[in-house]
Design a protein around this motif. Structure first.
Motif, PDB file in Angstrom:
ATOM      1  N   TRP A 161       0.832  -1.205   0.000  1.00  0.00           N
ATOM      2  CA  TRP A 161       0.000   0.000   0.000  1.00  0.00           C
ATOM      3  C   TRP A 161       0.868   1.258   0.000  1.00  0.00           C
ATOM      4  N   SER A 162       2.004   1.221   0.633  1.00  0.00           N
ATOM      5  CA  SER A 162       2.911   2.366   0.569  1.00  0.00           C
ATOM      6  C   SER A 162       3.452   2.548  -0.849  1.00  0.00           C
ATOM      7  N   SER A 163       3.692   1.449  -1.540  1.00  0.00           N
ATOM      8  CA  SER A 163       4.154   1.529  -2.929  1.00  0.00           C
ATOM      9  C   SER A 163       3.064   2.097  -3.832  1.00  0.00           C
ATOM     10  N   ARG A 164       1.807   1.745  -3.542  1.00  0.00           N
ATOM     11  CA  ARG A 164       0.706   2.340  -4.305  1.00  0.00           C
ATOM     12  C   ARG A 164       0.692   3.859  -4.118  1.00  0.00           C
ATOM     13  N   MET A 165       0.914   4.301  -2.885  1.00  0.00           N
ATOM     14  CA  MET A 165       0.959   5.748  -2.638  1.00  0.00           C
ATOM     15  C   MET A 165       2.155   6.377  -3.330  1.00  0.00           C
ATOM     16  N   ALA A 166       3.283   5.666  -3.381  1.00  0.00           N
ATOM     17  CA  ALA A 166       4.474   6.200  -4.063  1.00  0.00           C
ATOM     18  C   ALA A 166       4.207   6.384  -5.551  1.00  0.00           C
ATOM     19  N   LEU A 167       3.548   5.416  -6.176  1.00  0.00           N
ATOM     20  CA  LEU A 167       3.240   5.536  -7.604  1.00  0.00           C
ATOM     21  C   LEU A 167       2.251   6.669  -7.861  1.00  0.00           C
ATOM     22  N   GLU A 168       1.289   6.834  -6.955  1.00  0.00           N
ATOM     23  CA  GLU A 168       0.361   7.958  -7.101  1.00  0.00           C
ATOM     24  C   GLU A 168       1.098   9.284  -6.935  1.00  0.00           C
ATOM     25  N   LEU A 169       2.066   9.320  -6.015  1.00  0.00           N
ATOM     26  CA  LEU A 169       2.865  10.532  -5.822  1.00  0.00           C
ATOM     27  C   LEU A 169       3.627  10.876  -7.101  1.00  0.00           C
ATOM     28  N   VAL A 170       4.172   9.870  -7.771  1.00  0.00           N
ATOM     29  CA  VAL A 170       4.881  10.110  -9.032  1.00  0.00           C
ATOM     30  C   VAL A 170       3.928  10.686 -10.073  1.00  0.00           C
ATOM     31  N   ARG A 171       2.730  10.136 -10.169  1.00  0.00           N
ATOM     32  CA  ARG A 171       1.758  10.635 -11.147  1.00  0.00           C
ATOM     33  C   ARG A 171       1.345  12.073 -10.835  1.00  0.00           C
ATOM     34  N   LEU A 172       1.278  12.415  -9.555  1.00  0.00           N
ATOM     35  CA  LEU A 172       0.948  13.797  -9.198  1.00  0.00           C
ATOM     36  C   LEU A 172       2.053  14.752  -9.642  1.00  0.00           C
ATOM     37  N   VAL A 173       3.305  14.332  -9.513  1.00  0.00           N
ATOM     38  CA  VAL A 173       4.417  15.173  -9.954  1.00  0.00           C
ATOM     39  C   VAL A 173       4.396  15.319 -11.471  1.00  0.00           C
ATOM     40  N   TRP A 174       3.945  14.290 -12.170  1.00  0.00           N
ATOM     41  CA  TRP A 174       3.909  14.327 -13.632  1.00  0.00           C
ATOM     42  C   TRP A 174       2.909  15.351 -14.185  1.00  0.00           C
ATOM     43  N   ARG A 175       2.102  15.965 -13.319  1.00  0.00           N
ATOM     44  CA  ARG A 175       1.195  17.010 -13.802  1.00  0.00           C
ATOM     45  C   ARG A 175       1.972  18.196 -14.356  1.00  0.00           C
ATOM     46  N   ARG A 176       3.199  18.340 -13.907  1.00  0.00           N
ATOM     47  CA  ARG A 176       4.038  19.446 -14.365  1.00  0.00           C
ATOM     48  C   ARG A 176       5.163  18.894 -15.232  1.00  0.00           C
ATOM     49  N   THR A 177       5.600  19.665 -16.169  1.00  0.00           N
ATOM     50  CA  THR A 177       6.728  19.269 -16.993  1.00  0.00           C
ATOM     51  C   THR A 177       8.009  19.332 -16.173  1.00  0.00           C
ATOM     52  N   VAL A 178       9.075  18.760 -16.714  1.00  0.00           N
ATOM     53  CA  VAL A 178      10.349  18.769 -16.000  1.00  0.00           C
ATOM     54  C   VAL A 178      10.823  20.196 -15.752  1.00  0.00           C
ATOM     55  N   GLN A 179      10.572  21.100 -16.706  1.00  0.00           N
ATOM     56  CA  GLN A 179      10.989  22.491 -16.537  1.00  0.00           C
ATOM     57  C   GLN A 179      10.184  23.183 -15.442  1.00  0.00           C
ATOM     58  N   GLN A 214       8.904  21.698 -12.744  1.00  0.00           N
ATOM     59  CA  GLN A 214       9.037  21.033 -11.454  1.00  0.00           C
ATOM     60  C   GLN A 214       9.983  21.792 -10.532  1.00  0.00           C
ATOM     61  N   THR A 215       9.624  21.843  -9.266  1.00  0.00           N
ATOM     62  CA  THR A 215      10.415  22.522  -8.249  1.00  0.00           C
ATOM     63  C   THR A 215      11.330  21.512  -7.549  1.00  0.00           C
ATOM     64  N   TRP A 216      12.127  22.028  -6.593  1.00  0.00           N
ATOM     65  CA  TRP A 216      12.979  21.131  -5.812  1.00  0.00           C
ATOM     66  C   TRP A 216      12.125  20.123  -5.045  1.00  0.00           C
ATOM     67  N   PHE A 217      10.906  20.548  -4.606  1.00  0.00           N
ATOM     68  CA  PHE A 217      10.055  19.628  -3.855  1.00  0.00           C
ATOM     69  C   PHE A 217       9.560  18.501  -4.750  1.00  0.00           C
ATOM     70  N   ASP A 218       9.257  18.800  -6.001  1.00  0.00           N
ATOM     71  CA  ASP A 218       8.855  17.746  -6.944  1.00  0.00           C
ATOM     72  C   ASP A 218       9.994  16.748  -7.146  1.00  0.00           C
ATOM     73  N   ARG A 219      11.217  17.262  -7.295  1.00  0.00           N
ATOM     74  CA  ARG A 219      12.361  16.361  -7.469  1.00  0.00           C
ATOM     75  C   ARG A 219      12.606  15.552  -6.198  1.00  0.00           C
ATOM     76  N   PHE A 220      12.378  16.182  -5.042  1.00  0.00           N
ATOM     77  CA  PHE A 220      12.519  15.455  -3.779  1.00  0.00           C
ATOM     78  C   PHE A 220      11.494  14.328  -3.688  1.00  0.00           C
ATOM     79  N   CYS A 221      10.266  14.585  -4.096  1.00  0.00           N
ATOM     80  CA  CYS A 221       9.237  13.541  -4.105  1.00  0.00           C
ATOM     81  C   CYS A 221       9.639  12.382  -5.009  1.00  0.00           C
ATOM     82  N   ILE A 222      10.153  12.704  -6.184  1.00  0.00           N
ATOM     83  CA  ILE A 222      10.592  11.659  -7.108  1.00  0.00           C
ATOM     84  C   ILE A 222      11.735  10.858  -6.500  1.00  0.00           C
ATOM     85  N   LEU A 223      12.676  11.541  -5.865  1.00  0.00           N
ATOM     86  CA  LEU A 223      13.810  10.855  -5.236  1.00  0.00           C
ATOM     87  C   LEU A 223      13.335   9.934  -4.113  1.00  0.00           C
TER      88      LEU A 223
END
Length: 518
Positions: free
Chosen positions: A430-448, A450-459
């Motif tokens: 279930w934590s992995s499901r939340m991690a994948l959802e977190l990645v999809r939420l970050v994908w709402r923005r392009t790489v350009q 994305q903020t440091w917090f978005d990159r931190f979430c991905i990391l």
């Protein structure tokens, strides 16, 4: 009715007089005790400060858990040498209770969604298994004079189970998460002081070890150096891992390996080489798997980058194979598992001997799984399983008896049985499901965008899945399951909440912007 000696005795005045009286009593006691027991006075003062801030210090404790988890700092002169971040988790239990009793509106506002509820229920099931093992198998504290081991492992896991709830209740802001994480990465340097003070030993250096923990394998490394002449510093692994994580958060991989490659490239290679100086193959495995997930979650790959990446990796491998036997001995040991690589005999024999021992331990563990499938052997039960006259002189049997199975799946099956394995796996699922959802939420923005917090979430997500591979397939120690997974899962939960909050704000702002446009 005669006037009260204490104005407002039924309200604020009585509380003020009580606090003043308590302060006077403590001052008198401290003055009498300070000369003989200064540490006791300081501990009493710290206790008073903690009780006085009990209802408001949950965010502080959450911040300290993140900042101190990578550090080697331990509670001095305390049995079991607990880390400071573990002490903060212990203090969080009464703090959360007081926090919610005083702030009832925050308790009513604290709502868990479906994925969070399922993960926390699975975590509760794992704790119930631990309680059952303690009741049936028994538990003891050798440091307190008990005849049985395992108390520290049980208490550590029970205490750290509060970390996900603590992070959600503390509701740290993005800025607070940034500073806590940055301080944590810098605190990994404390392992350098620990490792070097132990290996160089004696005098003032040795006294440092009352305040910082020795890395896990440091004793074995010092003994190994006396026997083989190979000097290894495990602390280099912690520092390198923190440095790489910091680098990967500063900018996207496409920039680190693109326009910043002349700066970022040598930094990352230097950190990796520094970490390999510990002699640990683990760092190489974790770095590679984390990078793989990081490239996927950052949508790094395109046809051109794939070709350039293959060529760069091929060239690096060729150089590595050509210069392998000229590298420092610990680095040679770290890469000795690569097929066909030629390293010096000392490094190869040291690595092969360790690998053979681990294979032997895994075979014993597989054969013993049916015996403990329904009810695990527990933590600290190893010496009790031995016969009184047994004398173990074999490395494989010694490692197996001590519970080092070098495989998280087998370790959890043996130590917690099938119920503990299932509940821990559900929590990870279930934590992995939340991690994948977190990645999809970050994908709402392009790489350009994305903020440091978005990159931190991905990391955080990339490290989570790398940890799963590492723990369950290679080197996982079941006694450290909660220590390894509680904080990363908590970070996923709080980062996901922050991203969902941003999405909610964007949805509110979007209609208002649309209606305001002519």
């Amino acid at each position: 009715m005669p006037p009260s000696l204490f104005p407002g005795a039924d309200g604020l005045g009585l509380r003020r007089w009580t606090i003043a009286a308590g302060g006077c009593v403590f001052a008198i006691w401290a003055g009498v005790t300070l000369a003989d027991s200064p540490y006791l006075v300081f501990a009493g003062l710290a206790g008073l400060l903690y009780v006085g801030t009990l209802a408001v210090n949950a965010p502080v404790l959450a911040w300290l858990v993140i900042a101190l988890q990578p550090a080697a700092l331990i509670v001095p002169f305390f049995p079991g040498r607990p880390f400071w971040w573990e002490l903060c988790a212990l203090l969080a239990w009464p703090s959360l209770l007081a926090h919610f009793l005083v702030n009832r509106e925050k308790l009513e506002a604290l709502q868990f969604d479906r994925l969070e509820r399922r993960a926390l229920v699975a975590l509760g099931g794992y704790l119930a298994v631990l309680v059952g093992l303690m009741l049936y198998r028994g538990v003891g504290f050798r440091v307190l004079g008990g005849t049985q081991m395992g108390g520290r492992f049980y208490m550590q896991q029970v205490i750290l189970a509060v970390v996900p709830v603590l992070m959600i209740a503390a509701n740290l802001s993005k800025k607070q998460l940034l500073w806590a994480t940055a301080v944590g990465w810098s605190m990994s340097l404390t392992y350098l002081a620990s490792d070097f003070s132990f290996s160089m030993g004696g005098g003032v250096m040795q006294r440092i070890l009352y305040f910082i923990e020795v890395p896990t394998d440091a004793v074995n490394f010092v003994v190994g150096y006396e026997v083989t002449g190979m000097r290894r510093y495990q602390s280099l692994w912690f520092v390198a891992a923190a440095g790489l994580a910091c680098t990967w958060t500063l900018a996207p991989l496409k920039d680190l390996l693109g326009r910043y490659v002349l700066i970022a490239g040598p930094i990352m290679l230097g950190l990796l080489a520094l970490g390999l100086g510990s002699g640990h193959r683990t760092l190489l495995i974790l770095t590679v798997t984390t990078l793989v997930f990081l490239t996927l979650f950052q949508r790094f790959w395109n046809p051109l980058r794939a070709v350039v990446g293959v060529l760069a990796i091929t060239g690096a491998v060729i150089v590595l194979y050509a210069m392998a036997d000229q590298l420092p001995m610990p680095v040679q040991r770290s890469i000795s598992f690569l097929p066909g690589i030629r390293v010096q005999e000392l490094a190869e024999h040291n690595a092969v001997d360790t690998l053979n021992d681990r294979i032997g331990i895994l075979k014993l563990a597989i054969n013993d799984v049916p015996r403990y499938l329904l009810l695990g052997r527990g933590f600290g039960m190893e010496r009790i399983d031995q016969l009184p006259g047994d004398i173990v002189q074999d490395n494989i049997l010694t490692g197996y008896i001590n519970g080092y199975f070098y495989n998280g799946t087998l370790g959890l099956l043996l130590k917690t049985g099938l119920p503990g394995f299932l509940f821990s796996s559900l929590f990870v699922w279930w934590s992995s499901r939340m991690a994948l959802e977190l990645v999809r939420l970050v994908w709402r923005r392009t790489v350009q965008e994305q903020t440091w917090f978005d990159r931190f979430c991905i990391l955080v997500c990339a490290q989570w899945f790398s940890l799963i591979v590492f723990f369950y397939l290679t080197h996982g120690d079941a006694s450290l399951w909660m220590q390894d997974f509680a904080l990363p899962a908590a970070l996923i939960m709080i980062c996901r909440r922050r991203q969902l909050q941003d999405e909610f704000v964007d949805q509110i702002d979007s209609p208002s912007q649309a209606t305001s446009d002519p």
